[in-house]
Enzyme design. Sequence first.
Site, PDB file in Angstrom:
ATOM      1  N   SER A 154     -23.151 -14.447   5.569  1.00  0.00           N
ATOM      2  CA  SER A 154     -23.327 -13.402   4.402  1.00  0.00           C
ATOM      3  C   SER A 154     -24.128 -12.709   4.557  1.00  0.00           C
ATOM      4  O   SER A 154     -25.569 -12.298   5.079  1.00  0.00           O
ATOM      5  CB  SER A 154     -23.697 -14.332   3.328  1.00  0.00           C
ATOM      6  OG  SER A 154     -24.470 -14.117   2.207  1.00  0.00           O
ATOM      7  N   SER A 206       8.502  12.211   4.781  1.00  0.00           N
ATOM      8  CA  SER A 206       7.727  11.176   5.080  1.00  0.00           C
ATOM      9  C   SER A 206       7.784  11.171   6.688  1.00  0.00           C
ATOM     10  O   SER A 206       7.254   9.993   7.536  1.00  0.00           O
ATOM     11  CB  SER A 206       9.210  10.194   5.286  1.00  0.00           C
ATOM     12  OG  SER A 206      10.350  11.491   5.415  1.00  0.00           O
ATOM     13  N   TYR A 266      23.793   7.398  -0.492  1.00  0.00           N
ATOM     14  CA  TYR A 266      22.200   7.207  -0.002  1.00  0.00           C
ATOM     15  C   TYR A 266      21.668   8.041  -1.318  1.00  0.00           C
ATOM     16  O   TYR A 266      22.092   8.845  -2.385  1.00  0.00           O
ATOM     17  CB  TYR A 266      21.747   7.775   0.704  1.00  0.00           C
ATOM     18  CG  TYR A 266      20.819   8.354   1.286  1.00  0.00           C
ATOM     19  CD1 TYR A 266      19.670   7.697   1.795  1.00  0.00           C
ATOM     20  CD2 TYR A 266      20.071   9.843   0.745  1.00  0.00           C
ATOM     21  CE1 TYR A 266      18.743   7.647   2.648  1.00  0.00           C
ATOM     22  CE2 TYR A 266      18.793   9.615   1.069  1.00  0.00           C
ATOM     23  CZ  TYR A 266      18.208   8.850   1.713  1.00  0.00           C
ATOM     24  OH  TYR A 266      16.182   8.777   2.211  1.00  0.00           O
ATOM     25  N   GLN A 271      14.027   6.304   0.967  1.00  0.00           N
ATOM     26  CA  GLN A 271      12.839   6.829   1.873  1.00  0.00           C
ATOM     27  C   GLN A 271      11.372   5.719   1.704  1.00  0.00           C
ATOM     28  O   GLN A 271      10.598   5.591   2.502  1.00  0.00           O
ATOM     29  CB  GLN A 271      12.500   8.120   0.889  1.00  0.00           C
ATOM     30  CG  GLN A 271      10.924   8.626   2.111  1.00  0.00           C
ATOM     31  CD  GLN A 271      11.148  10.125   2.331  1.00  0.00           C
ATOM     32  OE1 GLN A 271      11.594  10.513   2.085  1.00  0.00           O
ATOM     33  NE2 GLN A 271      10.109  10.513   1.890  1.00  0.00           N
ATOM     34  N   THR A 304      -1.624 -35.711  -2.537  1.00  0.00           N
ATOM     35  CA  THR A 304      -0.507 -35.698  -3.501  1.00  0.00           C
ATOM     36  C   THR A 304      -2.033 -35.398  -4.476  1.00  0.00           C
ATOM     37  O   THR A 304      -3.226 -35.802  -4.643  1.00  0.00           O
ATOM     38  CB  THR A 304       0.451 -36.434  -3.257  1.00  0.00           C
ATOM     39  OG1 THR A 304      -0.285 -37.256  -3.900  1.00  0.00           O
ATOM     40  CG2 THR A 304       1.481 -36.780  -2.402  1.00  0.00           C
ATOM     41  N   HIS A 305      -1.079 -34.259  -5.123  1.00  0.00           N
ATOM     42  CA  HIS A 305      -1.503 -33.550  -6.138  1.00  0.00           C
ATOM     43  C   HIS A 305      -3.408 -33.785  -5.665  1.00  0.00           C
ATOM     44  O   HIS A 305      -4.411 -33.014  -6.660  1.00  0.00           O
ATOM     45  CB  HIS A 305      -2.042 -34.615  -7.521  1.00  0.00           C
ATOM     46  CG  HIS A 305      -0.756 -34.808  -8.227  1.00  0.00           C
ATOM     47  ND1 HIS A 305       0.105 -34.827  -9.165  1.00  0.00           N
ATOM     48  CD2 HIS A 305       0.058 -35.640  -7.260  1.00  0.00           C
ATOM     49  CE1 HIS A 305       0.994 -34.896  -9.279  1.00  0.00           C
ATOM     50  NE2 HIS A 305       1.258 -36.075  -8.181  1.00  0.00           N
ATOM     51  N   GLU A 312      -8.940 -16.365   4.429  1.00  0.00           N
ATOM     52  CA  GLU A 312      -8.533 -16.076   2.891  1.00  0.00           C
ATOM     53  C   GLU A 312      -8.338 -15.084   2.966  1.00  0.00           C
ATOM     54  O   GLU A 312      -7.665 -14.517   1.773  1.00  0.00           O
ATOM     55  CB  GLU A 312     -10.445 -15.518   2.281  1.00  0.00           C
ATOM     56  CG  GLU A 312     -11.714 -17.239   2.001  1.00  0.00           C
ATOM     57  CD  GLU A 312     -13.202 -16.474   1.916  1.00  0.00           C
ATOM     58  OE1 GLU A 312     -13.406 -16.641   0.692  1.00  0.00           O
ATOM     59  OE2 GLU A 312     -13.986 -16.494   3.338  1.00  0.00           O
ATOM     60  N   LYS A 368       9.865   2.472   4.067  1.00  0.00           N
ATOM     61  CA  LYS A 368       9.525   2.308   4.796  1.00  0.00           C
ATOM     62  C   LYS A 368       8.002   1.708   4.784  1.00  0.00           C
ATOM     63  O   LYS A 368       8.020   0.913   5.551  1.00  0.00           O
ATOM     64  CB  LYS A 368       8.985   3.752   5.909  1.00  0.00           C
ATOM     65  CG  LYS A 368      10.290   3.964   6.230  1.00  0.00           C
ATOM     66  CD  LYS A 368      10.832   5.090   6.798  1.00  0.00           C
ATOM     67  CE  LYS A 368      12.857   6.214   6.770  1.00  0.00           C
ATOM     68  NZ  LYS A 368      12.730   5.573   5.010  1.00  0.00           N
ATOM     69  N   LYS A 403     -25.010 -19.358   5.104  1.00  0.00           N
ATOM     70  CA  LYS A 403     -23.961 -18.899   4.654  1.00  0.00           C
ATOM     71  C   LYS A 403     -22.362 -18.629   6.388  1.00  0.00           C
ATOM     72  O   LYS A 403     -23.028 -18.901   6.939  1.00  0.00           O
ATOM     73  CB  LYS A 403     -23.006 -17.765   3.879  1.00  0.00           C
ATOM     74  CG  LYS A 403     -23.417 -18.488   2.398  1.00  0.00           C
ATOM     75  CD  LYS A 403     -23.005 -19.038   1.908  1.00  0.00           C
ATOM     76  CE  LYS A 403     -21.826 -19.721   2.209  1.00  0.00           C
ATOM     77  NZ  LYS A 403     -21.414 -18.097   1.059  1.00  0.00           N
TER      78      LYS A 403
END
Lengths: 465, 465, 465, 465
Positions: A285, A31, A325, A330, A163-164, A298, A333, A291
Amino acid sequence: MKKAKKKKKDKLWSGRFKTGTASSTEKFTESISFDRRLWSYDIQGSIAHAKMLARQKIISVADSRRIIRGLEEIHQEISNGSFRFDTTLEDIHMNIEKALTNKIGLVGGKLHTARSRNDQIALDLRLYLKDEIKRINSLIRKFQRSLISVSKKNINTFMPGYTHLQRAQPVSLAQHILAYVHMLQRDRDRLNDALKRTDVMPLGACAMAGTSLPIDRGYVAGLLGFKRISENSMDTVSDRDFIIEFLSSLSVLMMHISRMSEELILWSSEEFSFIEISDEFTTGSSIMPQKKNPDVAELIRGKTGRVYGNLINLLTVMKALPLTYNRDMQEDKTPLFDTVDTVSGSLEILTEMFPNIKFNKERMELTASGGFSTATEIADYLVKGGVPFRTAHETVGKMVSYCISKKCDLNDIPFNILKKFSPVFRKDVYKIMSVGSAVEMKRSPGGTSPGEITKQIQRLSKAIR
Amino acid sequence: MKKAKKKKKDKLWSGRFKTGTASSTEKFTESISFDRRLWSYDIQGSIAHAKMLARQKIISVADSRRIIRGLEEIHQEISNGSFRFDTTLEDIHMNIEKALTNKIGLVGGKLHTARSRNDQIALDLRLYLKDEIKRINSLIRKFQRSLISVSKKNINTFMPGYTHLQRAQPVSLAQHILAYVHMLQRDRDRLNDALKRTDVMPLGACAMAGTSLPIDRGYVAGLLGFKRISENSMDTVSDRDFIIEFLSSLSVLMMHISRMSEELILWSSEEFSFIEISDEFTTGSSIMPQKKNPDVAELIRGKTGRVYGNLINLLTVMKALPLTYNRDMQEDKTPLFDTVDTVSGSLEILTEMFPNIKFNKERMELTASGGFSTATEIADYLVKGGVPFRTAHETVGKMVSYCISKKCDLNDIPFNILKKFSPVFRKDVYKIMSVGSAVEMKRSPGGTSPGEITKQIQRLSKAIR
Amino acid sequence: MKKAKKKKKDKLWSGRFKTGTASSTEKFTESISFDRRLWSYDIQGSIAHAKMLARQKIISVADSRRIIRGLEEIHQEISNGSFRFDTTLEDIHMNIEKALTNKIGLVGGKLHTARSRNDQIALDLRLYLKDEIKRINSLIRKFQRSLISVSKKNINTFMPGYTHLQRAQPVSLAQHILAYVHMLQRDRDRLNDALKRTDVMPLGACAMAGTSLPIDRGYVAGLLGFKRISENSMDTVSDRDFIIEFLSSLSVLMMHISRMSEELILWSSEEFSFIEISDEFTTGSSIMPQKKNPDVAELIRGKTGRVYGNLINLLTVMKALPLTYNRDMQEDKTPLFDTVDTVSGSLEILTEMFPNIKFNKERMELTASGGFSTATEIADYLVKGGVPFRTAHETVGKMVSYCISKKCDLNDIPFNILKKFSPVFRKDVYKIMSVGSAVEMKRSPGGTSPGEITKQIQRLSKAIR
Amino acid sequence: MKKAKKKKKDKLWSGRFKTGTASSTEKFTESISFDRRLWSYDIQGSIAHAKMLARQKIISVADSRRIIRGLEEIHQEISNGSFRFDTTLEDIHMNIEKALTNKIGLVGGKLHTARSRNDQIALDLRLYLKDEIKRINSLIRKFQRSLISVSKKNINTFMPGYTHLQRAQPVSLAQHILAYVHMLQRDRDRLNDALKRTDVMPLGACAMAGTSLPIDRGYVAGLLGFKRISENSMDTVSDRDFIIEFLSSLSVLMMHISRMSEELILWSSEEFSFIEISDEFTTGSSIMPQKKNPDVAELIRGKTGRVYGNLINLLTVMKALPLTYNRDMQEDKTPLFDTVDTVSGSLEILTEMFPNIKFNKERMELTASGGFSTATEIADYLVKGGVPFRTAHETVGKMVSYCISKKCDLNDIPFNILKKFSPVFRKDVYKIMSVGSAVEMKRSPGGTSPGEITKQIQRLSKAIR
């Protein structure tokens, strides 16, 4: 991966083993490639432990001092990049202990008295996470301040509330942005609550049963700045709740900023044209020269998946593990570190980007006035005139139908026609049909009127201090 | 599913619509089949709202009284099962409002003044969840008490403590069981923290902008027993954090009891033979007459997936939703209700089953003495004699190897051989090689010694009151 | 939940049990409340089994006939609703077997010869899933046809194609819709592949070791229409891969239709105004009379979370389960059934709704011409004139900047200015600057030109037959 | 992260941009730190593309040659480690194109003709994944062979088969191991099915609409070894199904090996003592010298969460993304690469470890005979004597109860007592009460008898070739 039968190596636990570990096993189980990130906490914990051992006369003061000096040197070496981590030494604990023994000889072997890697890793993780919670908390605060500052300038910027994804009622841009400040405030609350459960000193649980040596756990807790010590040795080394709770809290945070990101993307579209994100935070782009893409938003939206995945990862790891344990743990992490990095990076770039967004106020206000967005106001007008709400709602519904067929707006309906819809209408109704008036009148607590928003900002500014 | 073009029906929002809703749409979008569960909260909220409307002179006192009386009648009808829910009326709000109007006429249409289904559903959910959090909290407490009671009887029951499912050190059964009490206590802490964020009164946000009518949100909060009111109308109707936080907390709880279940299953195996679960909580095989299966534990372990799935469900629903209310959010209820039922059922059956587990104490203690489980004690013995821990560890490792080759136990090593391993050994070392002694000596705070366990039980008993 | 110590009841496995099952255990472990859905498959499997037992002379032909007649009566009773399911009888298998014994006496007890509930439930699930895969496959096909039919009418409907939700290049609406037909075709491919692994006959694995009775598994497979029999008895009763694979495939399908739903929601917004969904498939607001919400699309988008959750549910259940059957696996049914219902309902309503969407072709085409969407065409024009692509791209990028500063469109640039950007330009460049031309020229295979689309439709129509 | 306003840099898309990208944006959006892994596929694709461009006379043969030579040099440089990747160049495509232009000048800019990064990354990913699927497939095959080889040696090794982790019936160890070979075979089937949908050539979709240049996509597909070309340009650049399907398949694979790992852990426990994993594949304890832990199996069990998390990650990313390419999709790579590494590493170490497991055959067989594991055999014996199965089951149940009270085994019951349980018993019943006989008699197809196992091994050996 070649199997290399090796001589029994100098592993720190190799007493009973006859043959050494296969190099493939070392590679698979190590690790150190990721837990080295915890090095400073590991040393910090070891120094406190060594102090305690001497204080309790478990080792001599001289030994303790030599150990501490050795650890400080290692700290120095890792800081300046001269330390060499070794994969065959498994993990951060063994790398540091081995370096210590190399430096100060056999006496280094006294450091691990009344301690096990099981409670040691719990300590490292808790020290690390306490710091990260505080750091992320302060990143959120910075972002909140940035949002509040933009809000203050836009109390009178009107836009459609949705809304919606249908225009519903006009609101203030400030109200919209402040909604996110509230979400972030809850995120901070949750982090603070998680902190309480992280701020518990595990060292002294040892392998999982405690120890017969006369340690002083409270003293170590004091040295390391912990509020309290853990109360059950078996629970102590089995527990990863504090990481899961952290990942949950940040999953919700990512959900929040994914919603904001979605809106920034929508608002950047030519169709909405509510905002322009400055060139510095967009990319182009490789093929379409015209663009300008809201990549940052995003990516944040996408990275939500990453944090959700990390949460489900650790929940899966911990499912049905018998006490205490197990090596599976392990695997805590990678999702933890990845989440810390993902969330930090997202908050930093948002904080930097947000003030560089140009709001097209005219367009927003113009849009707010479309879509019959003051219909509710008219219904409420009728209610104030004594009409039951449902009847008022039905009446305004018919007015909307009328406007659609006539391709006009509500305030284009001539008064004589208006009266046919309801005798309650007076000429003053035209006044409430403006976006500004609709926003201004929403004076209920928490509503979108400038007065209420100003109060909100005051309260929030105090709360996020 | 046949498409049935229908005449414009008496939907409460149909003013601007020309054709009615297709029956397939009604079937697909309805929520009354599951949100009816919220009926009593919906009525409770409506009554408080009606009182406030009258108090603020938005509607007359007489109207308010008629509305309240109508709502009380509906409450009665639903309670006694005589109410007929109607799918074409979409949801619980519309079902009740329609029944009210049928009962008291057009005046019923005044109830929805200064309110929207967007804030109304938020209210219902928060009222419901506050109750459920408290109820589940008390189920956990009951289970904790049951565990503590078993612990008290087993302070001196010894068993092997495991790491990596290998016997590591002897522990007290009480210590093992109390580890779960601590986990559950953290679960309760998390629920209580979640409660703080649930205990916020949303009504008055209306559709999402607030209202121009002179409502008193604080008054409603007071009537309904909320600590505070929400502060931003847009956030109020967009927010499902409180449900996600609840699902996260219960995912951790299920993880905890999945670990306990795993252990009950292991311990029930012939190989472990640590426990026997009474016939009442096991089932047999349709083909193997000798089987006695720990089905309850297996099912709880399995149901963990269910709650994890519910969490990921709602996190996915909320990802990247633009503000404010979107119909997607209707999907919050199924995972919420299912989690409440799953967790409640699991806690109840565990609480009932646990006292009916027979612990095979002899077998457990016998097992605890195998596997060289006092090796750490011997290493600590050497440490006390001045040997650096690592050297002590290495020495005991060699003793274990010796025993394996001689097929004997550590305390079978004759004293003259022992001295060869380390000159530090004295005859008193044999005393610490017993399970009882190993457990008794772990007197570090939180350790497995009887004294420490007794203190733990005292602290816990106070804490879970 | 009250604990009711009961007398040892007539459970079909109670031989070795002294006390009966607690009613709370019965309630917690029962599955009849949901697995009753499998009743017809359970009976179908039992009839085939009974036939085989007689054919192999394990039971007599007369016994077999009586059993089959009994099962047929039960089939009749369940069909017409007169059958009473009993929770204390745990599951669908026991309910039916008990009813059989009640009907025909002790001989009913011969049906379970050479069989276990472990292989029986595997059989029921596989029979059920084979049917559902085929049914869902045909629902997808129906939806694909509906999409193709709309595509055919819109080959020459132009709209902006988006990347990053920014207008990129003009495309045909047909091309856009056909993209979904391709996604759905992959979904069907995946389902068909899943079917291969579902179409395996498990009966005869018995509890998990096979049997010493001379059964004929191939005969049963033939009667029930299975392609092959399972090959390892332990794997047979441990395996739920086929359900997970089904849930995975449908998670991808939901992802696909969540993308379509997102677009329908965007396109329904006033800002896009690309479509109007007919009144029959939208709903209104309880407070805002002007609203018309794309609820169906929102709900489908939301229900994606549900199916993802079901997938993670079963993956979690199966994680780390030792062989062979464990009771946890009972939890496979709820996520399976819920997914079947969610996906079926979503496909049905989409198929019905899609032809009722009105495309605002003018608006779409107008939009397609904005945003400099023919920029790539111009770059390609320069490439055809010998300019390296990167240079061409840079040139057109500058032209776009010019237009933004002049607030004009690309085809508004006068020819003399155009020549300054690149000497390669000739007057014919203006022709390619129209949306129609840009679409028409994309004649590369799979491109958006009408010719390519027509070929696509032909290929797809054949493929989805 | 400091904001560094920079001059407009030489980004390959910077034509229309006025200010450069902030360095924080570059850091946040770059992918070169992980997508560099695709470098060889990126170059391979570019070379094929360049060949096609020349063949179609879109660029000259000379230009194409220069480009290809340049790319080959870059290939060389990356191979030998002399290439410098640059974060400010965003991704692998830009890094390579920029290096190409530096090498061969402006003509390098012709390579990106009729191509976009949108179809280019799809190409790279598909080329990469095709290779990885094949490689993982062959890793699985190697593991299967290793398992079969162990099985062959253990056809007559008996052990208890478990249901509910209770001993159910004796089985052959080979049968148990072969169950996993079957699971892995399904995993390979699924990967092969996923391969079909991966083996589709995307290049030529360009940004998402195709191109007006006369490209030959089939030729490129041929050069790169693809079976077919994609059929819809918009779908082509929006599609990440092939990655999700891969992740789903490997989630199931991880589930399988998590089950095996669980069993290896159980079997390594002192309580089971079925196996001993060789020292090379276990590790010791830093504090308990006697421990020998099955870390490899624990880690694999834990890594299951990682792969599940990766799956949910990408499913979340793709949820509700409007067409076509969105930057969110850049987040596909980390979960993909991590899954490839996790699964490969797990398979490799298992393949290496499995033959180094020592089975304690005596212990296994001894255990198999306990727990009344031949009870089903006796029931079947009665069935063969004409007793209805349910009655037989009940009878044996009573015999088990009797034995428990007498603390004896089934074959300890004297014949005269046996006859009281059922008159059908003859003395030959004692023969079937042995483990060997119970296993040997399970001759139904797929059963655990040596004959059936031998057939299984033959079929499998053929199938996995």
